[in-house]
Design a protein around this motif. Sequence first.
Motif, short mmCIF file in Angstrom:
data_model
loop_
_atom_site.label_atom_id
_atom_site.label_comp_id
_atom_site.label_asym_id
_atom_site.label_seq_id
_atom_site.Cartn_x
_atom_site.Cartn_y
_atom_site.Cartn_z
N LYS A 85 -42.27 27.00 5.50
CA LYS A 85 -42.21 25.63 6.03
C LYS A 85 -42.75 24.57 5.08
N VAL A 86 -42.83 24.90 3.79
CA VAL A 86 -43.20 23.89 2.80
C VAL A 86 -42.00 22.97 2.59
N GLU A 87 -40.80 23.55 2.59
CA GLU A 87 -39.55 22.79 2.53
C GLU A 87 -38.79 23.08 3.82
N THR A 88 -37.97 22.14 4.27
CA THR A 88 -37.32 22.29 5.57
C THR A 88 -35.86 21.85 5.53
N ILE A 89 -35.14 22.25 6.57
CA ILE A 89 -33.76 21.79 6.80
C ILE A 89 -33.70 21.31 8.24
N GLU A 90 -33.15 20.12 8.45
CA GLU A 90 -32.98 19.63 9.82
C GLU A 90 -31.56 19.10 9.99
N PRO A 91 -30.93 19.43 11.12
CA PRO A 91 -29.57 18.95 11.37
C PRO A 91 -29.53 17.42 11.43
N VAL A 92 -28.43 16.86 10.96
CA VAL A 92 -28.22 15.42 11.10
C VAL A 92 -28.06 15.14 12.59
N PRO A 93 -28.76 14.14 13.12
CA PRO A 93 -28.63 13.85 14.55
C PRO A 93 -27.16 13.67 14.96
N GLY A 94 -26.82 14.29 16.08
CA GLY A 94 -25.46 14.19 16.60
C GLY A 94 -24.48 15.19 16.02
N SER A 107 -23.79 19.56 14.73
CA SER A 107 -24.17 20.95 15.03
C SER A 107 -25.05 21.55 13.94
N GLY A 108 -25.23 20.83 12.84
CA GLY A 108 -26.02 21.36 11.72
C GLY A 108 -25.23 22.32 10.85
N GLY A 109 -23.90 22.29 10.95
CA GLY A 109 -23.04 23.16 10.16
C GLY A 109 -22.93 22.69 8.72
N TYR A 110 -21.87 23.14 8.04
CA TYR A 110 -21.65 22.85 6.62
C TYR A 110 -21.78 21.35 6.35
N GLY A 111 -22.75 20.99 5.54
CA GLY A 111 -22.94 19.60 5.14
C GLY A 111 -23.53 18.70 6.21
N GLU A 112 -23.93 19.27 7.35
CA GLU A 112 -24.45 18.46 8.44
C GLU A 112 -25.96 18.62 8.59
N ALA A 113 -26.66 18.66 7.46
CA ALA A 113 -28.11 18.83 7.50
C ALA A 113 -28.75 17.97 6.43
#
Length: 155
Positions: A42-51, A53-59
């Motif tokens: 958890k030093v680096e993170t990934i979070e989905p773009v609001p709205g 599904s967090g799929g390809y390119g949506e983070a």
Amino acid sequence: MIAGHFGLAAAVKARSPRIPLWTLMLATAWLDVVFVPLLASKVETIEPVPGTSGGYGEAVIHADYTHSVVGAVVLSVVFGVVAGWRLGRRAGVVLGAVVFSHWVLDLVVHRMDLPLLPGNAGDLPRLGFGLWRVPAVSVAVEVLLMAVGFWLYWR
């Protein structure tokens, strides 16, 4: 864009046949290899773009150490020095450049989430051209990189 990175490794192999392909593949993914344990801790993170599904390119990827410009340069130099010690100076330089190419290719597709300094020190503007916002074009660019790289390799 991992497949596109591997396409670039194949293209470099065509110009540098003495460097083992597995080493080029590792070099092109090195920033992500180092990213994984930092993500797990958890030093680096990934979070989905609001709205989304967090799929390809949506983070939004907060890889503030491995994918900062300075972090990428440091990881490139370290990889290049170790590779140069084992494979020779020219191979070390080539492999260090291949490691840094990962950051350059990520710049094209990432949203504005690539910091200049590790930890986003100074809270400077983040970089990224955001091609992931247009998935069809992003996938086409990645397929093109793979096709050209593999064609050069097999030629």
